[in-house]
Design a protein around this motif. Structure first.
Motif, PDB file in Angstrom:
ATOM      1  N   GLU A  76       0.828  -1.209   0.000  1.00 17.23           N
ATOM      2  CA  GLU A  76       0.000   0.000   0.000  1.00 17.23           C
ATOM      3  C   GLU A  76       0.862   1.260   0.000  1.00 17.23           C
ATOM      4  O   GLU A  76       1.917   1.327   0.641  1.00 17.23           O
ATOM      5  CB  GLU A  76      -0.918   0.003   1.225  1.00 17.23           C
ATOM      6  CG  GLU A  76      -1.965  -1.103   1.211  1.00 17.23           C
ATOM      7  CD  GLU A  76      -2.912  -0.994   2.391  1.00 17.23           C
ATOM      8  OE1 GLU A  76      -2.787  -0.009   3.159  1.00 17.23           O
ATOM      9  OE2 GLU A  76      -3.757  -1.877   2.542  1.00 17.23           O
ATOM     10  N   ASP A  77       0.394   2.245  -0.750  1.00 12.40           N
ATOM     11  CA  ASP A  77       1.008   3.582  -0.816  1.00 12.40           C
ATOM     12  C   ASP A  77       2.447   3.550  -1.347  1.00 12.40           C
ATOM     13  O   ASP A  77       3.215   4.483  -1.122  1.00 12.40           O
ATOM     14  CB  ASP A  77       1.007   4.257   0.566  1.00 12.40           C
ATOM     15  CG  ASP A  77      -0.390   4.409   1.130  1.00 12.40           C
ATOM     16  OD1 ASP A  77      -1.314   4.662   0.322  1.00 12.40           O
ATOM     17  OD2 ASP A  77      -0.548   4.264   2.354  1.00 12.40           O
ATOM     18  N   ALA A  78       2.832   2.470  -2.017  1.00 15.53           N
ATOM     19  CA  ALA A  78       4.194   2.384  -2.558  1.00 15.53           C
ATOM     20  C   ALA A  78       4.215   2.628  -4.068  1.00 15.53           C
ATOM     21  O   ALA A  78       5.213   3.118  -4.605  1.00 15.53           O
ATOM     22  CB  ALA A  78       4.810   1.027  -2.248  1.00 15.53           C
ATOM     23  N   ASP A  79       3.111   2.285  -4.757  1.00 12.86           N
ATOM     24  CA  ASP A  79       3.022   2.430  -6.225  1.00 12.86           C
ATOM     25  C   ASP A  79       4.252   1.841  -6.911  1.00 12.86           C
ATOM     26  O   ASP A  79       4.822   2.423  -7.844  1.00 12.86           O
ATOM     27  CB  ASP A  79       2.890   3.910  -6.614  1.00 12.86           C
ATOM     28  CG  ASP A  79       1.621   4.526  -6.076  1.00 12.86           C
ATOM     29  OD1 ASP A  79       0.643   3.781  -5.916  1.00 12.86           O
ATOM     30  OD2 ASP A  79       1.606   5.742  -5.815  1.00 12.86           O
ATOM     31  N   ALA A  80       4.683   0.679  -6.440  1.00 10.80           N
ATOM     32  CA  ALA A  80       5.916   0.073  -6.944  1.00 10.80           C
ATOM     33  C   ALA A  80       5.765  -0.368  -8.400  1.00 10.80           C
ATOM     34  O   ALA A  80       4.735  -0.930  -8.788  1.00 10.80           O
ATOM     35  CB  ALA A  80       6.311  -1.117  -6.078  1.00 10.80           C
ATOM     36  N   VAL A  81       6.796  -0.099  -9.190  1.00 13.00           N
ATOM     37  CA  VAL A  81       6.852  -0.544 -10.583  1.00 13.00           C
ATOM     38  C   VAL A  81       8.202  -1.223 -10.803  1.00 13.00           C
ATOM     39  O   VAL A  81       9.219  -0.822 -10.241  1.00 13.00           O
ATOM     40  CB  VAL A  81       6.675   0.621 -11.581  1.00 13.00           C
ATOM     41  CG1 VAL A  81       5.231   1.043 -11.680  1.00 13.00           C
ATOM     42  CG2 VAL A  81       7.559   1.804 -11.205  1.00 13.00           C
ATOM     43  N   VAL A  82       8.190  -2.269 -11.618  1.00 17.05           N
ATOM     44  CA  VAL A  82       9.372  -3.105 -11.833  1.00 17.05           C
ATOM     45  C   VAL A  82       9.853  -2.922 -13.267  1.00 17.05           C
ATOM     46  O   VAL A  82       9.080  -3.076 -14.215  1.00 17.05           O
ATOM     47  CB  VAL A  82       9.048  -4.590 -11.571  1.00 17.05           C
ATOM     48  CG1 VAL A  82      10.283  -5.456 -11.813  1.00 17.05           C
ATOM     49  CG2 VAL A  82       8.538  -4.774 -10.149  1.00 17.05           C
ATOM     50  N   GLY A  83      11.133  -2.571 -13.409  1.00 16.43           N
ATOM     51  CA  GLY A  83      11.692  -2.350 -14.743  1.00 16.43           C
ATOM     52  C   GLY A  83      13.106  -2.882 -14.842  1.00 16.43           C
ATOM     53  O   GLY A  83      13.476  -3.852 -14.197  1.00 16.43           O
ATOM     54  N   GLY A  84      13.898  -2.236 -15.687  1.00 13.72           N
ATOM     55  CA  GLY A  84      15.239  -2.709 -15.964  1.00 13.72           C
ATOM     56  C   GLY A  84      15.314  -3.373 -17.330  1.00 13.72           C
ATOM     57  O   GLY A  84      14.286  -3.608 -17.981  1.00 13.72           O
TER      58      GLY A  84
END
Length: 762
Positions: A511-519
């Motif tokens: 919650e409240d992190a808005d995590a996105v994974v890239g690279g």
């Protein structure tokens, strides 16, 4: 008539003397226009070229070839890259310094490696501000120093930074291998390879086209005209594309630029072959080259316009793709085709008219002469064999295409980023060294961006994710924090892909992190997924667009379906041939995810191109009263030479892509070239003709020709070749019947007196 000592007519507007009764109507008030219009067209193109050349040269500077530029803005990996640009130091150049000795590293090796790593860190802005930490391999043969350079935002400056690092590592103990790898080095190597493609491709394509035109025309002069005109079209296309980039932020990649060059040369030369072939034929019926060219354009112009429109429409369907590289290729390719069409329909005729008959030397088409028909027998024989056993020919050809299509099952998997080059650069060699020395861990991190407030929880969950070797907290700024996650699996392996999916499904719940994974690996995964979605959308659009254009042109629904089914079968067979060659023969480790979609668009659009020439001619014969079997065989006989020559040229121009050092372009050139050859010499000549013979008048359902009863007295031989379709015969020696001058439509007027045969002619 006066001639030079070499036998070339000295007057470009008149060849052998004909009887007064055959001289045709005298030049009337249009005589001034005949002289001024070609010069006006040439002057207009010269002015356009003067304006275009400076802008064409700027196209190289606006190309974008990073994976993020290819991806749509909504992809997770794209969002990560954009957020990294806002962190302190901006986007990073991720490098890995790799030190390796086969027998095991010595103490001197480790000391030299540590000193050089510290030296590099001191000369560049490094994330963390400290010298990178050495990570030894378990077998003691390798040391790697992962580092991230910051503060360099321009792509050219990034490439220069990688060169600087490599230069700094040039001195090392004898026997010690030193390589610079990582995503940043791979990107720099890609830019260097792409920078060499344009000039190589342009000269190689021009050379191939020149050779084929010389063989086709058998003239030391004529081949220069279409080649020069297509060069003008290429310059105009590059200038227009540069304008689209500036005005609409169009994404132009090195791949799309290369394909545009091939399209301009291939399509432009095809149109030139058709126009010149018809012009040669009309020069035998008209004394003035201007009149001959006018009738030639009336005759083949509609088919050329329809075919180019089909190719452009198919390419523009790519605008619906989410992938920026694919959606950008659509208008880029369409601009190339339209520029080729414009140049061949205006500049080419103007130059040919001014040069007159002597441009065909030594095979000059003399006024009143009869053409040599030495090449008609081949296509007559093909039509005859199809007519005798149309069912067997159709089934045999379909079985052959089906057998070739089975090769699709042998296609290798998706192409990895390090396998995109035909020659192995240093960055790829470094990747292979690391994969061998560190089988249980990766030197390439997965980048995770999260809101700083929830970064600690994201870091904890990332470390607990299955398949993760370690995770480290990185830079913070603008409310976001970067986390580097090192997976256990090698880059783009099945293990790393599973880890990527696990991270995306798990971290999104914080919650409240808005995590996105890239690279880099996430970018390749997003490219694959986006390509899959684009195929589901664009392929039906292309088929619908092509069917609608063909239905409007041929006034039928069955004939367009025959053509579309044929080209789809060709695409499947060409991909199958690729499966038989890519890995076993070429040694390619994978297939680019964009190949199926792009090769489909090109083969369907370009394949239907030739179908238009054949079916349009067949329709014209039917309109004159011929039944479908006679019309089909006549269409094959009269258009076969031109289609064969055009197919060879187009296949050869796409085959030039195989000379470039990028696996994607080699695969694209191979598949399209094979498909064009199959379409030219199997599908158009045998399968479409056989299907038409079996369907008979149903091929025109539900149009007027379906309801029309053909006149039994009309035969294929009496329907002349002066129609509104393609000229007869091959470009080198067009075949036309003796009565074609009085055929009435698109050629000489039926009331025009037939000139007596001249003494000689080409």
């Amino acid at each position: 008539m006066q001639t030079t000592s070499s036998g070339i007519p000295s007057d470009p507007h008149q060849s052998d003397t004909a009887p007064p009764s055959a001289a045709g109507p005298p030049a009337g008030p249009g005589g001034k226009g005949r002289r001024s219009l070609p010069w006006a067209l040439i002057a207009g193109w010269v002015l356009l070229l003067l304006v275009a050349v400076p802008f064409a040269g700027k196209l190289e500077g606006v190309k974008r070839d990073t994976a993020v530029d290819y991806l749509p803005a909504g992809a997770d990996s794209t969002q990560v890259a954009r957020l990294q640009e806002r962190l302190p130091g901006g986007d990073t150049i991720d490098l890995v310094l790799v030190y390796h000795r086969d027998g095991g590293l010595t103490d001197a090796d480790r000391k030299a490696a540590g000193g050089k790593a510290t030296e590099v860190a001191g000369r560049h802005d490094i994330v963390g501000g400290q010298a990178p930490r050495a990570i030894p391999s378990k077998d003691g043969t390798t040391l790697m120093y992962p580092m991230a350079l910051t503060g360099v935002t321009d792509e050219k400056e990034r490439a220069e930074a990688v060169k600087d690092v490599r230069a700094e590592l040039a001195s090392h103990p004898e026997g010690l291998s030193v390589q610079v790898g990582g995503p940043g080095a791979l990107s720099a190597d890609s830019q260097e390879v792409f920078a060499s493609t344009d000039g190589t491709l342009m000269f190689a394509t021009a050379g191939v086209v020149a050779l084929l035109l010389i063989i086709t025309y058998r003239s030391p002069l004529l081949w220069l005209v279409p080649l020069g005109v297509v060069g003008v079209a290429a310059m105009a296309a590059m200038a227009i594309v540069y304008g689209l980039v500036q005005g609409f932020d169009l994404v132009v990649t090195s791949m799309s630029s290369s394909i545009m060059t091939v399209l301009v040369f291939g399509a432009g030369t095809d149109y030139a072959l058709l126009i010149v072939s018809r012009y040669r034929e009309e020069l035998r019926r008209h004394r003035a080259p201007y009149d001959a060219m006018r009738e030639a354009l009336r005759g083949c112009g509609p088919a050329v316009l329809a075919s180019s429109g089909t190719v452009a429409a198919g390419l523009l369907c790519l605008l619906a793709a989410d992938l920026n590289s694919s959606s950008g290729l659509g208008p880029v390719g369409a601009v190339g085709v339209v520029c080729a069409l414009a140049a061949m329909m205006t500049l080419l005729p103007a130059v040919l008219v001014l040069l007159g008959r002597r441009v065909f030397w030594p095979l000059i088409p003399a006024y009143g002469s009869e053409p040599r028909a030495t090449r008609r027998g081949f296509f007559e024989a093909m039509g005859g064999s199809a007519r005798r056993r149309p069912g067997a020919v159709l089934l045999g050809g379909a079985a052959l295409l089906g057998a070739l299509a089975i090769g699709v099952l042998n296609l290798p998997g998706d192409l990895k980023q390090e396998d995109t080059f035909t020659d192995k650069p240093e960055s790829v060699a470094a990747t292979q060294t690391l994969a061998h020395a560190y089988p249980d861990s990766s030197s390439q991190p997965i980048s995770v961006l999260a809101r700083t407030a929830g970064a600690d929880e994201v870091l904890r969950r990332a470390r607990d994710t299955e398949g993760v070797a370690r995770a480290d907290r990185g830079r913070s700024g603008g409310g976001w924090t970067e986390i580097d996650v090192f997976p256990q699996g090698a880059p783009q392996s099945a293990g790393e892909t599973a880890t990527l999916h696990a991270l995306r499904s798990g971290l999104v719940r914080v919650e409240d992190a808005d995590a996105v994974v890239g690279g880099p690996s996430a970018q390749q995964l997003d490219l694959k997924d986006t390509n899959a979605r684009d195929r589901m959308l664009v392929i039906p659009l292309v088929l619908i667009a092509v069917l609608l254009i063909l239905a409007a042109l041929l006034r039928s629904l069955v004939a367009p379906l025959v053509l579309v089914v044929a080209v789809v079968a060709v695409w499947g067979a060409a991909m199958g041939v690729g499966g038989l060659f890519f890995d076993p023969v070429f040694g390619f480790a994978g297939v680019d995810p964009g190949l199926p979609l792009l090769s489909f668009v090109f083969l369907v659009a370009l394949g239907v191109d030739y179908g238009i020439f054949l079916m349009h001619r067949m329709r014209e014969e039917s309109l004159r009263g011929a039944d479908v079997p006679d019309a089909a065989v006549t269409a094959l006989r009269t258009t076969g030479g031109v289609i064969a020559s055009a197919g060879l040229v187009l296949a050869a121009t796409f085959a030039v892509l195989a000379s470039l050092p990028m696996v994607m372009l080699v695969e694209m050139g191979f598949v399209v070239a094979v498909g064009v050859l199959l379409d030219t010499f199997l599908v158009r000549t045998y399968l479409v003709t056989s299907a038409s013979l079996l369907l008979k008048r149903w091929v025109w359902w539900p149009g007027a020709l379906f309801r029309r009863t053909p006149a039994s007295s009309v035969s294929s031989g009496s329907s002349g070749s002066s129609d509104s379709s393609v000229s007869s015969g091959s470009p080198g020696s067009p075949a036309s019947s003796a009565s074609s001058a009085s055929a009435g439509q698109g050629g000489a007027s039926g009331s025009e007196a037939r000139p007596e045969p001249a003494v000689r002619g080409g």
